[in-house]
Design a protein around this motif. Structure first.
Motif, PDB file in Angstrom:
ATOM      1  N   LEU A  18      11.307  -0.619  -4.654  1.00  0.00           N
ATOM      2  CA  LEU A  18      10.569   0.274  -3.985  1.00  0.00           C
ATOM      3  C   LEU A  18      11.469   1.766  -3.917  1.00  0.00           C
ATOM      4  O   LEU A  18      10.645   2.814  -3.941  1.00  0.00           O
ATOM      5  N   VAL A  57       4.827   3.773   2.976  1.00  0.00           N
ATOM      6  CA  VAL A  57       4.586   2.654   2.319  1.00  0.00           C
ATOM      7  C   VAL A  57       4.477   1.439   3.336  1.00  0.00           C
ATOM      8  O   VAL A  57       5.214   1.620   4.459  1.00  0.00           O
ATOM      9  N   GLU A  58       3.658   0.691   3.042  1.00  0.00           N
ATOM     10  CA  GLU A  58       3.340  -0.603   3.956  1.00  0.00           C
ATOM     11  C   GLU A  58       3.177  -1.923   3.118  1.00  0.00           C
ATOM     12  O   GLU A  58       2.636  -1.919   2.034  1.00  0.00           O
ATOM     13  N   VAL A  59       4.393  -2.654   3.729  1.00  0.00           N
ATOM     14  CA  VAL A  59       4.236  -3.762   2.827  1.00  0.00           C
ATOM     15  C   VAL A  59       3.943  -5.131   3.847  1.00  0.00           C
ATOM     16  O   VAL A  59       4.064  -5.289   4.891  1.00  0.00           O
ATOM     17  N   ARG A  87       0.802  -1.044   0.015  1.00  0.00           N
ATOM     18  CA  ARG A  87       0.104  -0.005  -0.126  1.00  0.00           C
ATOM     19  C   ARG A  87       0.985   1.193  -0.028  1.00  0.00           C
ATOM     20  O   ARG A  87       1.787   1.335   0.820  1.00  0.00           O
ATOM     21  N   ARG A 120       9.203   8.243  -4.109  1.00  0.00           N
ATOM     22  CA  ARG A 120       9.344   7.613  -2.575  1.00  0.00           C
ATOM     23  C   ARG A 120       9.530   8.428  -1.515  1.00  0.00           C
ATOM     24  O   ARG A 120       8.903   7.935  -0.558  1.00  0.00           O
ATOM     25  N   ASP A 156      -2.209   3.989  -3.695  1.00  0.00           N
ATOM     26  CA  ASP A 156      -2.381   2.741  -4.383  1.00  0.00           C
ATOM     27  C   ASP A 156      -2.069   1.452  -3.830  1.00  0.00           C
ATOM     28  O   ASP A 156      -1.696   1.336  -2.830  1.00  0.00           O
TER      29      ASP A 156
END
Lengths: 95, 95, 95, 95, 95, 95, 95, 95, 95, 95
Positions: free
Chosen positions: I68, I79-81, I6, I74, I52
């Motif tokens: 990433l 960002v969440e992985v 995300r 960036r 996204d």
């Protein structure tokens, strides 16, 4: 009457360096003063943080608010206040 | 070495009353014992809560873990540990 | 000295109905009593909740803790205490 | 009709000092005015915060919104509104 | 006067199935009744949830609290109330 | 197809006042336009906030995204979208 | 129309083992069925969780709600629904 | 490939004591086994918690999921997985 | 090996408009490129967000981190992985 | 004595590029130095983040605080410290 206070300082990265040095020095002096007055019996630095855990000893909420408002870095602090009571198993408070 | 520990107790409402009374009494005795050992220099009850704020003084993380694990109510506690450092403006630590 | 207290009650759905009725009635009586003593100058129900917003007027943290601990529904409440100070623009406190 | 309102002010550290002083003074005047109108029966400062807990007494949601929007510091406040109902154990509301 | 209400239901998995069916049916009847009274002009189910978004139209906070308290599933709901004001760009409210 | 949308606006305090006035006026016009198109059957202002609760009626997710992206204040909004379904007890949807 | 759905299952530890096995098997069958119908084009297990990330492809919110409600483990799931739009840089959607 | 895994165990207070002892012993054996296999190069107990911080070394996400699912206490754990990359300043990874 | 990512973009409102346009165009090109390489099999825009939901297919954590880190936006992304495993009821993975 | 430290860096987008490059280089050198001293036995980059997970090995809380305060990027980091104890099933610590 005791209150637990957590304070976390965030100084803006674009603060003028002289203003910053003055504020930090003034905070230090006020902190020493509060200890000499007996108002601030415990204070610790939280490991890894620009933040403190303190215990205040004051006669009333209004005085606690006045002492906290007198801190030079107050504007840059997040403050969290927790009222404390005597612990029922506190050795020093046993009859 | 000092650690700030917040403990919050939640006893299940259907816990057997005798078991509850035993646990509370055992917790009280262990708390007094830790104070006599010098391991627990400060403890307070948080106003309005079945919860405490304590400061432990221990030589290592492993010993802190052992002391916390020895609490009779441990199973019913939420525990939060915060390592403390000497505050740069602590009056008693000034040279 | 004033403290803002938010209380939220959650009764377990399998609580014995007689026990529930007794607790609710006892809570009501204690609440009326605290008002008559002048300890609880304001209390409101939060719309849509089994929860209250109260203001306590007490001489110390220890007495506030004792009053809160005396509530019959205490075991089933989440309690949040916020110390209050006189507002600098409070009309009734103007010189 | 009563509403509980928590307000927390954050003034940007680079706000022009004259603008700041004007805003704070205007807020103070508006707060006194609302009290004189009977719209703001209770207000307290939260200890350690630049924040208030207030109770508004207004005839409708639209009027509450208009009063809150009229606060000079509105732009710099986080506001949280909680509708209040009469408490079933309120001594002054007993038949 | 309009209030936005989010309700989320959690029924205990060990609730007696007959009791569950009765509660769900009673909730349905009360919900239809509130609509017929004009108190509940909008209600929607939230996709994927056992939860609703509603708009209540009531003359006061006390009446809203009474309507919410009358819901048969009230004990098993988390409820969140948000007071609404007329939107300044609401087409139907333009002069 | 209905979607519940919560929008909260935060305008930077150093935004040029003319730019601000233009954006607010454009937002107002776009909001009226969406209502005339039938895309925005409900909108309310949240009491005490610079924020709205709206219901959009659109044929698809892509169209909802396009409408939301067309809002002049979009860049300064936090937006939360919740898909709605017909409520099983909606009076107007009963057979 | 695509929707991102996160599902997290929590089965009570005292659920009857036969009931549990039946529910898990029924969930599996329904999940395979939804894939065969083309309603569930993507599903993954989240590493370390009893939880899934899925993408549903449905003509409307009401149908999505009906599919989610049809899952045998629905009662034991926390569900979070996020509507998706075509990405402006999606290679397969370029003209 | 390394993954950071935080695990927190909550055993229901009414779990049968024999079942509890068996589960704890089985967890211990599985944990030793994973270390001997080289899959679990680091594990620590979090001070004051019934919780661990571990680092797993596995060839793929699917294998990590299989190892985590094989833990006897899995049903009673909250698990949080964080993928790790080589640090650009890792001394052992310098050319 | 699949990872759910995300991404939420927040561009500072005072970013130079040319710099902004360049960054957005570069992000678009890099996103198309990653799809052509087969690294980014799925990407969607979240409705109402500048954000996204993507699925990456990469041979290792290090490569995911490198991809990433190569995104032009960036610096402005949260960002969440989340690592993904094959679902036990995935139709395409049935034997 | 081991401590788990999570560090997340946020550099202001308007930081002078030369100052940024200097800080990043200084951070890198200090990180290598701490590893050579044996104070930082483990460090990893979190996938997709400008953030690290580290394990420090230090004789006391005060020394940990001093090491963390010595990091050139300290001002731009959010730091979270978790004390670690020996795991009861750690293979290397079995008697």
């Amino acid at each position: 009457m005791l209150f637990h206070v957590r304070m976390d300082v965030t100084l803006p990265h674009d603060l003028d360096p002289n203003r910053r040095a003055e504020l930090v020095q003034a905070e230090r002096e006020r902190t020493l003063e509060l200890q000499k007055m007996g108002v601030l019996p415990h204070l610790w630095r939280v490991v890894g943080q620009y933040g403190d855990i303190c215990v205040f000893d004051v006669p009333s909420n209004d005085e606690l608010h006045a002492f906290l408002s007198s801190l030079p870095l107050r504007e840059f602090m997040r403050v969290e206040v927790t009222p404390l009571a005597t612990h029922p198993s506190d050795l020093t408070a046993q009859p």
